[in-house]
Design a protein around this motif. Structure first.
Motif, short mmCIF file in Angstrom:
data_model
loop_
_atom_site.label_atom_id
_atom_site.label_comp_id
_atom_site.label_asym_id
_atom_site.label_seq_id
_atom_site.Cartn_x
_atom_site.Cartn_y
_atom_site.Cartn_z
N ARG A 155 0.81 -1.22 0.00
CA ARG A 155 0.00 0.00 0.00
C ARG A 155 0.85 1.28 0.00
N MET B 279 1.62 3.11 -3.55
CA MET B 279 0.56 3.70 -4.40
C MET B 279 -0.13 4.81 -3.63
N ASP B 280 -0.73 5.74 -4.37
CA ASP B 280 -1.46 6.81 -3.68
C ASP B 280 -2.81 6.29 -3.21
N TRP B 281 -3.50 7.10 -2.39
CA TRP B 281 -4.72 6.63 -1.74
C TRP B 281 -5.82 6.28 -2.74
N SER B 282 -5.99 7.08 -3.77
CA SER B 282 -7.07 6.83 -4.73
C SER B 282 -6.89 5.48 -5.42
N VAL B 283 -5.65 5.14 -5.77
CA VAL B 283 -5.37 3.85 -6.40
C VAL B 283 -5.63 2.72 -5.41
N PHE B 284 -5.17 2.91 -4.17
CA PHE B 284 -5.37 1.90 -3.14
C PHE B 284 -6.85 1.65 -2.89
N ARG C 137 -9.39 2.25 -4.87
CA ARG C 137 -10.01 1.61 -6.03
C ARG C 137 -9.72 0.11 -6.05
N LYS C 138 -8.52 -0.27 -5.70
CA LYS C 138 -8.15 -1.69 -5.70
C LYS C 138 -8.83 -2.44 -4.56
N SER D 228 -12.31 -3.13 -5.68
CA SER D 228 -12.29 -4.19 -6.68
C SER D 228 -12.19 -5.56 -6.02
#
Length: 563
Positions: free
Chosen positions: A466, A469-474, A476-477, A480
Motif C-alpha cells: 500500500r 501507491m497513492d490513496w485513490s489507487v489503493f 479503487r483496488k 475491486s
C-alpha cells in the motif's frame, strides 16, 4: 467385359454423386466427411471418427489445464455488472453504491415455518428415549451444537434434555444454559418440534440398570448415521449422551430440518433478560450518538493469533508469547505464517481493518463499536484504528459499572457483543470463526443487513504494497477486491458454505412484488441520490420462493479458534 465394367463404374459414380448432392442439401455440405483439405492434385478426407477423437483429446487437454475455471466462467460473466462498485444511471453517469445498506435487502425476509408434512412432536412418554448433549467450545460454537442437537433429537424421535455447556474450554466459563439462554422460552418455543426437558426424571434414572451410554459422533455425520448407529443404542439403553457436540451433523439436510435449524437458532435461543437488557442499552447509547454505526468483530486477541499461526512483525517476543499459547492445542500442525497470509487465513490487524473501511467509503466521522476481548498489543495496536475512526467505543466504555457482574464470564460478555453486533447497521467480520458465521447468517435471515467480510486472500498482497501507491489507487483496488464480499443477496449460490452462515432454505423473496428482482445492480438507482429509478424487469411474477444463496469463492471451513 471392359464395357460392362465401364457401365457399372459410371452408374456407381452417378449414384454416388446423387447421394452426395442429397446429403449436402440436407446437412449444408457436411455429410460423411467433416472437412476436406483441397490441393490441386488430390482431396484428403478426414472421417468423423478421427475428428471426434481429436475433439475429445482437445477437450481433455483443456480440462487438464483449466480445471474448474470453465464451469465458473458463466457465473462470473453474468455478474460482472452486478459486482460493479457503481450503479449506472440512464445518462451513463455513475452513482456510488450505498455501503450502509444493500438496495435489495428490503425484498428478502426470513422464512422458517413448519411445512405441511412436518409432523407434530411426539410426546415425551412415547419418544424413543432421552438424549443428553455435552457441547464444546465458546459461546457461538456451543450455539451451533445446541441447534444441531434439537435437529438430531427430531431425527431420533427422542426427548432432548437441555444441553450441558462446556466448562473446560479455553475460556473456563462456568455458566450454565439457564444463565445465558432463556431456558423456559427455549422449551416452549420448540414444543411443536421436539419434546425438551430440563433433566431426566429421577424415577426413570433410578430404574436404569446401567448408566447412560456415552459416545462421540464423527463430524458432519448424515442423518442415516444417527438412525443406524445411535438409534439402536437409544432404544436399548433409553438414555444416550453425545459428547463434544459441535458440527456433528451434516451441513446439507432436507428443507424441513434446515428450517428447524433456523427456528432454533434465530428464535428459540434467546438470551436471558439481563443480557438482552444490557445489550439493548448499549445499542440505544450508540444510536443517541449517531443514527447509524458499524460493529466490528475485531478478533485480534492473543489466543486467536496463536491459533492462526500468523506473524505480525513483533519479532522474537511475539513468536515466544504466541508460541507458548499455541502449545495449549496439542494437535495443531506447524504452519508457515507467509503461506497462511497468502491463503487469507490471517486476521487483519486493527490498522488494516480501518484502512479497509476508509477505502470502502466510510468517513472519518463514522461511529465504531468494537466487539472484542483483550487486544494483542493493547493500545499500541489500536492507535492506528482510533486515528482513522476517532468515534471508537467498546462495551466497557459504554456500560461502565453495569458490566461488572458479567466480567468473570466470557460467554456472557460475548452474548452482549453479539446483541450489539446483531443490531448494528453494518457488521464487519475479521475472521471466519463461529461468531462471524452465526451473526452473518442471522443478519441474512433478518433481511440481508449489510455484512462485510474482508477478502483477506486478495487483500493481503495489497496491504503489503500500500505504501507504493497513492490513496485513490489503493481505495479503487480495495473496492475491486471486495466485490462479492459485501453481503449482497446475489453473492451466493446454493450448496456452498456452512448453513449457519448461509441459511438459504430460510431466506425468501417477498410475495407479489410489483418489480421483480431478476435485474442487474446497474439497473437500480437509489432515489436518495436524486436520479431516476428504473423499474425491475417483469420476467415472471414474483412469488414466495427460496433465494439462491452461495458464496462466490469457496471457503475452506477449517475452524479458527472457536468463539
Amino acid at each position: 467385359m471392359g464395357l460392362a465394367n465401364y457401365l457399372a463404374s459410371a452408374v456407381l459414380q452417378q449414384q454416388q454423386q446423387q447421394l452426395q448432392k442429397q446429403n449436402e442439401k440436407q446437412q449444408g455440405y457436411f455429410s460423411n466427411y467433416f472437412w476436406k483439405w483441397r490441393r490441386p492434385a488430390e482431396v484428403v478426407v478426414m472421417p468423423w471418427t478421427m475428428v471426434c477423437g481429436l475433439l475429445l483429446f482437445a477437450v481433455g487437454l483443456i480440462s487438464l489445464f483449466t480445471g474448474h475455471v470453465a464451469s465458473d466462467l458463466e457465473w462470473y460473466s453474468q455478474r460482472l455488472v452486478k459486482r460493479a462498485w457503481y450503479y449506472k444511471t440512464d445518462r451513463d453517469s455513475r452513482v456510488p453504491i450505498d455501503v450502509w445498506k444493500s438496495k435489495f435487502s428490503n425484498f428478502y425476509y426470513g422464512c422458517c415455518d413448519r411445512g405441511p408434512h412436518f409432523a407434530a412432536a411426539v410426546r415425551e412418554r412415547r419418544s424413543n428415549g432421552y438424549l443428553l448433549i455435552a457441547t464444546s467450545g465458546g459461546l457461538n460454537q456451543q450455539r451451533t451444537g445446541i441447534t444441531d442437537a434439537v435437529v438430531v433429537a427430531r431425527i431420533l424421535n427422542a426427548t432432548l434434555v437441555v444441553p450441558e455447556l462446556d466448562h473446560h474450554s479455553y475460556w473456563k466459563d462456568e455458566s450454565d444454559f439457564f444463565q445465558i439462554f432463556d431456558v423456559d422460552w427455549f422449551i416452549s418455543y420448540l414444543a411443536k418440534d421436539v419434546p425438551i426437558v430440563k433433566r431426566v426424571p429421577e424415577k426413570f434414572m433410578r430404574s436404569m440398570e446401567k448408566p447412560p451410554y456415552t459416545m462421540r459422533i464423527p463430524r458432519k455425520s448424515e442423518p442415516e448415521y444417527y438412525l443406524e448407529q445411535v438409534l439402536p443404542l437409544l432404544l436399548r439403553r433409553r438414555v444416550v449422551q453425545l459428547t463434544k457436540f459441535d458440527y456433528r451433523l451434516a451441513n446439507e439436510l432436507n428443507e424441513d430440518l434446515q428450517k428447524l435449524r433456523c427456528r432454533v437458532n434465530y428464535h428459540a435461543l434467546r438470551f436471558t433478560k439481563s443480557i438482552r437488557n444490557l445489550g439493548q442499552k448499549l445499542v440505544v447509547r450508540m444510536r443517541k450518538m449517531a443514527k447509524r454505526f458499524i460493529a466490528v468483530h475485531l478478533r485480534f486477541e492473543p489466543d486467536m493469533l496463536a491459533f492462526s499461526g500468523c506473524y505480525y512483525g513483533g519479532g522474537d517476543k511475539e513468536r515466544q508469547v504466541l508460541g507458548e499459547i499455541r502449545k495449549r492445542w496439542e494437535t495443531l500442525p506447524e504452519l508457515s505464517p507467509d503461506e497462511e497470509r497468502t491463503r487469507g487465513k490471517c486476521p487483519l490487524t486493527p490498522h488494516e481493518v480501518g484502512l479497509l473501511l476508509r477505502a470502502l467509503g466510510f468517513e472519518n466521522s463514522t461511529y465504531l463499536y468494537i466487539a472484542s476481548g483483550e487486544i494483542y498489543g493493547g493500545e499500541e495496536t489500536l492507535r492506528p484504528l482510533k486515528e482513522l475512526f476517532p468515534n471508537f467505543y467498546t462495551k466497557e466504555m459504554l456500560a461502565g459499572e453495569e458490566l461488572k457482574s458479567f466480567l468473570p464470564f466470557s460467554s456472557r460478555l460475548a452474548a452482549i457483543d453479539y446483541t450489539v453486533c446483531e443490531e448494528s447497521d453494518v457488521f464487519v467480520t475479521n475472521n471466519n470463526g463461529n461468531m462471524a458465521k452465526i451473526l452473518a447468517g442471522r443478519r441474512r435471515y433478518m433481511g440481508h443487513k449489510r455484512t462485510i467480510r474482508p477478502n483477506a486472500k486478495r487483500l493481503s498482497s495489497l496491504f503489503a504494497s500500500r505504501d507504493k501507491m497513492d490513496w485513490s489507487v489503493f481505495a479503487r483496488k480495495v473496492k475491486s477486491r471486495q466485490r462479492g464480499f459485501m453481503g449482497e443477496p446475489e453473492e451466493m449460490r446454493p450448496g456452498r458454505g456452512e448453513f449457519h452462515e448461509f441459511p438459504s432454505a430460510c431466506v425468501c423473496l417477498k410475495q407479489n412484488l410489483d418489480r421483480f428482482i431478476n435485474v442487474s445492480m446497474s439497473e437500480f438507482i437509489d432515489k436518495k441520490n436524486g436520479t431516476s429509478e428504473r423499474s425491475f424487469s417483469r420476467g415472471e411474477k414474483a412469488s414466495t420462493r427460496n433465494v439462491s444463496i452461495s458464496v462466490v469463492e469457496e471457503n475452506d471451513h477449517d475452524d479458527f479458534l472457536s468463539d
